[in-house]
Scaffold this active site. Sequence first.
Site, PDB file in Angstrom:
ATOM      1  N   ASP A  28       0.863  -1.187   0.000  1.00 58.76           N
ATOM      2  CA  ASP A  28       0.000   0.000   0.000  1.00 58.76           C
ATOM      3  C   ASP A  28       0.898   1.234   0.000  1.00 58.76           C
ATOM      4  O   ASP A  28       1.776   1.357   0.854  1.00 58.76           O
ATOM      5  CB  ASP A  28      -0.889   0.017   1.251  1.00 58.76           C
TER       6      ASP A  28
ATOM      7  N   ASP B 193     -14.192  -6.164  -4.124  1.00 60.54           N
ATOM      8  CA  ASP B 193     -14.250  -6.245  -2.661  1.00 60.54           C
ATOM      9  C   ASP B 193     -15.606  -6.835  -2.298  1.00 60.54           C
ATOM     10  O   ASP B 193     -16.636  -6.193  -2.515  1.00 60.54           O
ATOM     11  CB  ASP B 193     -14.106  -4.850  -2.028  1.00 60.54           C
TER      12      ASP B 193
END
Lengths: 210, 251
Positions: free
Chosen positions: B11, B130
Site C-alpha cells: 500500500d 471487494d
Amino acid sequence: MKKRIAIINYGMGNLRSVENAVKQVGADVRIVTSPDEVGEADGLVLPGVGALQDCIEGLVAAKFPDFLKGWVAEERPLLGVCLGLQAMFERSEERDVKGLGLFAGEVKRFKSRPGLKIPHMGWNQAKLCKGDSPYWNGLDDEQSSFYFVHSYYVAPEDESLILTTTDYEGVFTSSISKGNTLACQFHPEKSQSNGLRIYANFVDNCKNRH
Amino acid sequence: MLAKRIIPCLDVHDGRVVKGVKFQELRDAGDPVACAKAYDEQGADELVFLDITASSDERPIMHKVVEETASQCFMPLTVGGGLRNVHNIRQMLFSGADKVSLNTAAINDPKLILDSAVKFGNQCIVVAIDAKRSGDSWGVFTHGGRKATDLDAIEWAKKAVSLGAGEILLTSMDCDGMKTGYDVELTRRISESVEVPVIASGGAGNLDHLVDVLEDGKADAVLAASIFHFGEYTIPQAKKHLGQASLPVRL
C-alpha cells in the site's frame, strides 16, 4: 563497443520494460517508429502486447512488413516477444488476422474447457528442444521458468523452428529460433534473471556492424 | 506446469509504503522501490502497488515510483488505486506498470473495462472486487469497502470478464485483516464461474491458509501483505510450504 539494439514502436503500449531489460544487459537502445530509423542497428526487437490485429495494422502503417522480411532474409538478428512472435506467422485464429508470414504456420487459441484458465498467466517452465542453442546459454534445459501471459500460441509447420515447448494442459511452442531470429511467447523482460539471460544471449549473438 | 503465484501487495500513500513493512535488510522500509527490490530478490512472482493516496494532486509521485521500480525489477507489476479513465490507465502502463487494477471506477462505468481492454489488451486489465458475505451470497463494495452496491459478487465477476477483464483480484472484506484464512468458498465460487485467473486476497495469517485457498478455493494466485511485510514468513518459506503440499510453485 556496445551493441546497438533498435526496438520497434508501432503504437502498441508499453515498451519501457523491454527497453529497461536491453539496457540492463549492457546494450544501447534506440526506439524506432519507421524502418528508416533502424539504420545500422546490430539487432532488432519486435515487442507486442494486446490484440494481434492492432499489432499487424500498426506494423503495416509504419511500413515494417517488407522491411522485416528483408531483415530476416539478410539473417540480421531479430527478437520477437509475445505478439512479436505471433505476428511472424501466416495467420491467426484471433479474428482470422493475416500475419507477416515470415514463417509457415498458424496462431491458435487455447481450447476452452472447465478448469482451464485462459489467459495462460504466470510462471511456467520452458523445455529446450535444441541442444546447442546459443540463446539458451546459462539456462537450465529442462526447467527454466519464464513469465507468460497469453491466450494464443504459435503452431509452426516446420518443427525444426521450435526452440522450447511448455506444458499447459498440453504442450505448446513457447519459443522458436532460426539462424539469427529468436522469438518467445513468454516475456523475458518480466522473467527476472532467466529473462535477462535471454536478452544477454540475444545481444551476445548480435555482431557489431561497425 | 503453471505455477501458483505468490504476490505481495504494497500500500503506497504519497509515495511511501504504509502499514510498516519490516525487512531486516532494508534501511528505509518506507521506500516502495526498495521494498519492491527486496521482494524481487526473494523471488516473489509478481508485485502489486495499491495507491491509497487520497488527493489526485499527489498522483505524479506514484508514476515516479512505478518508473523506478520497473527500471530495476524485471517482474510483473500491477498498479491499482485512483485510475478512473482510459487516459489514467494509459499513463500508468507507460510509466511501466504491466497491469492495472480497476475497482470503483469499473463499477461506476463498466464500459471502462471494455474500452481499456480493447485498447491495451485483456491481459493488463485486472478487475478488483471487494466482496462481503450476506447470507448465502456476497455483495460488492466500493470506495475501499466503505460503500455498498447492489451488485452480486459472482455476477459482477462474470460481467467484468465478459467485458474484457483478464484477471480477477478478489478480496473478502469479512476475512481481510482477520488473519484467520481466506474466504475459500467465495474464492472457489468465483474461480469456477470465470475462465480467467483469480487472485485470492484477504485473511492470510499463516502458510496453511495459502494452501487452503489455492487447493480448495481453486485460486490461481494469492495476494498477501502483512504475513510477508512483518517478516513472519519469507516468500521462499511460503513457496517451500506450498511445494510440500504438492502445489506447483516456482522455486
